[in-house]
Design an enzyme around this catalytic site. Structure first.
Site: not given
Ligand code: SAH
Ligand code: SF4
Length: 388
Positions: A107, A120, A127, A131, A134, A213, A235-237, A314, A357
């Site tokens: 997408e 985007c 992937c 994570c 995600c 990213s 991408s820390l989080h 999300n 996202c």
């Protein structure tokens, strides 16, 4: 002993695969033209037809000789990825599901915001990094996208607005490699595609407006600094390794301190100064959204040149995480702002078309059981669905 005749040989030979010119960087296009006995400046003409004018038919390339066009038709093609669905949200966000292989979709999302338009772009089908928050990670990894499939997302988004650079309409001002996949794990193809985004014979977007990213593939980040100068987001989080190990498993190999040091090395390699890393921090209710964690983040980043982008989680099917309350987001933001760190909260866009996202899924045929479960659940709510 058997002797193979030339006819037998001819019937068993596979047809020669045509080169998809959409996926050739300037360097590779020049090499391609030279290999056909043409001067390298032909590469600029081809690039302009493809990326400035959106032409995918050699017959429309009027400044190219008939002989060369005939030669090109024999061995080359301009083949953008196939759009399966195109949806526009009530807030103007547009999402394309692009078919990349039989049964697999990725997408691409365009987020218009005043005179800015951010595209985007996806880099992989699925992937491998898994994570915990995600949707793409839950599918497992299927394959890397080709250069043509990556730059093709820019091509088709512009085409759908009839806004190629030659029209002077500016629909896409920024590109973020924040769609599906980990771009640094598809290094060569992503680097070539980004070079076309920046190239004056490609899309001519400023290096500051193309952002990669990464979740933190440190060795690849070091290599990136040698060949590219795009903007960087990490991408820390989490502000500590214990929590980040749970959210972003690659942290076990490249912990926070190593990742931050790699960002510093990346910027040290760039000629221009004053460029900062964007730190993405997905806020998950009860997991990483407390004021104490905000203070810890502020302490961690005190001397690290950055701006922070908070992304309220999300939700997607099969995830137990929840989006934090507005109050928790405001509180977190306040702590960071009080610490003089430029902090923004990413607004959720395209929610009604599942374009926010981390909600991208795309893929419909995957072999892992986990992904099957995810998919089954997801397809009840997701309209992007193709049947092969
Ligand atoms: N693999 C790269 C780029 C793609 S993910 C990376 O991880 O950086 C792009 C961004 O979306 C990342 O910051 C990621 O952490 C965030 N993201 C993923 N899932 C999300 C979700 N469910 N809610 C909010 N943000 C999410
Ligand atoms: Fe992969 Fe990025 Fe999703 Fe992590 S957040 S699973 S690295 S796409």
């Amino acid at each position: 002993m058997t002797t193979e005749t030339s006819e037998q040989h001819a019937t068993t030979q596979a047809p020669v695969e045509k080169t998809n010119l959409l996926g050739l960087s300037r360097e590779k296009m020049e090499a391609f033209c030279l290999s056909l006995g043409e001067k390298s400046f032909r590469a600029q003409q081809l690039l302009k037809w493809i990326h400035h004018h959106g032409v995918d038919d050699f017959d429309e390339m009027t400044n190219i000789s008939k002989n060369f066009r005939a030669q090109l038709k024999e061995c080359a093609e301009i083949r953008p990825p196939e759009v399966v669905t195109e949806k526009t949200s009530k807030d103007g966000t547009r999402k394309w599901a692009v078919k990349v292989t039989s049964g697999s979709l990725v997408e691409t999302v365009l987020i218009p915001d005043g005179d800015r338009g951010t595209l985007c772009v996806s880099s992989q089908v699925g992937c491998s990094l898994d994570c915990s928050f995600c949707s793409t990670g839950k599918q497992g990894f299927q394959r890397d996208l080709t250069v043509a499939e990556i730059i093709g997302q820019v091509w088709l988004a512009i085409k759908s607005y009839d806004a190629f650079p030659s029209t002077n309409k500016k629909i896409i001002t920024n590109v973020v490699m924040m769609g599906m996949g980990e771009p640094l794990l598809n290094f060569d193809n992503v680097v070539d595609a980004m070079s076309l985004m920046l190239d004056d014979f490609g899309y001519g977007i400023s290096k500051r407006r193309v952002t990669l990213s990464t979740s933190g593939v440190v060795p690849a980040l070091d290599r990136l600094g040698d060949v590219s100068s795009v903007s960087l987001a990490i991408s820390l989080h989490a502000a500590d390794d214990e929590l980040r190990n749970q959210l972003v498993p690659i942290n076990k190999r490249y912990p926070i301190a190593e990742l931050l040091a790699a960002c510093t090395r990346y910027w040290d390699k760039q000629s221009d100064t004053h460029r900062v890393t964007t730190v993405e921090y997905t806020l998950i209710a009860g997991v990483n959204d407390s004021p104490e964690q905000a203070h810890a983040l502020a302490r961690l980043l005190k001397d690290f040149p950055c701006k922070i982008n908070l992304i309220p989680f999300n939700p997607f099917p099969l995830s137990d995480y929840e989006r934090p309350s507005k109050r928790a987001v405001d509180r977190f933001w306040q702590v960071l702002s009080n610490s003089n760190i430029v902090t923004t909260v990413r607004s959720t866009r395209g929610d009604d078309i599942d374009a926010a996202c981390g909600q991208l899924i795309g893929q419909v045929a995957d072999r892992t059981k986990r992904s099957e479960r995810h998919k089954a659940n997801y397809n009840q709510v997701q309209a992007v669905n193709i049947i092969e």
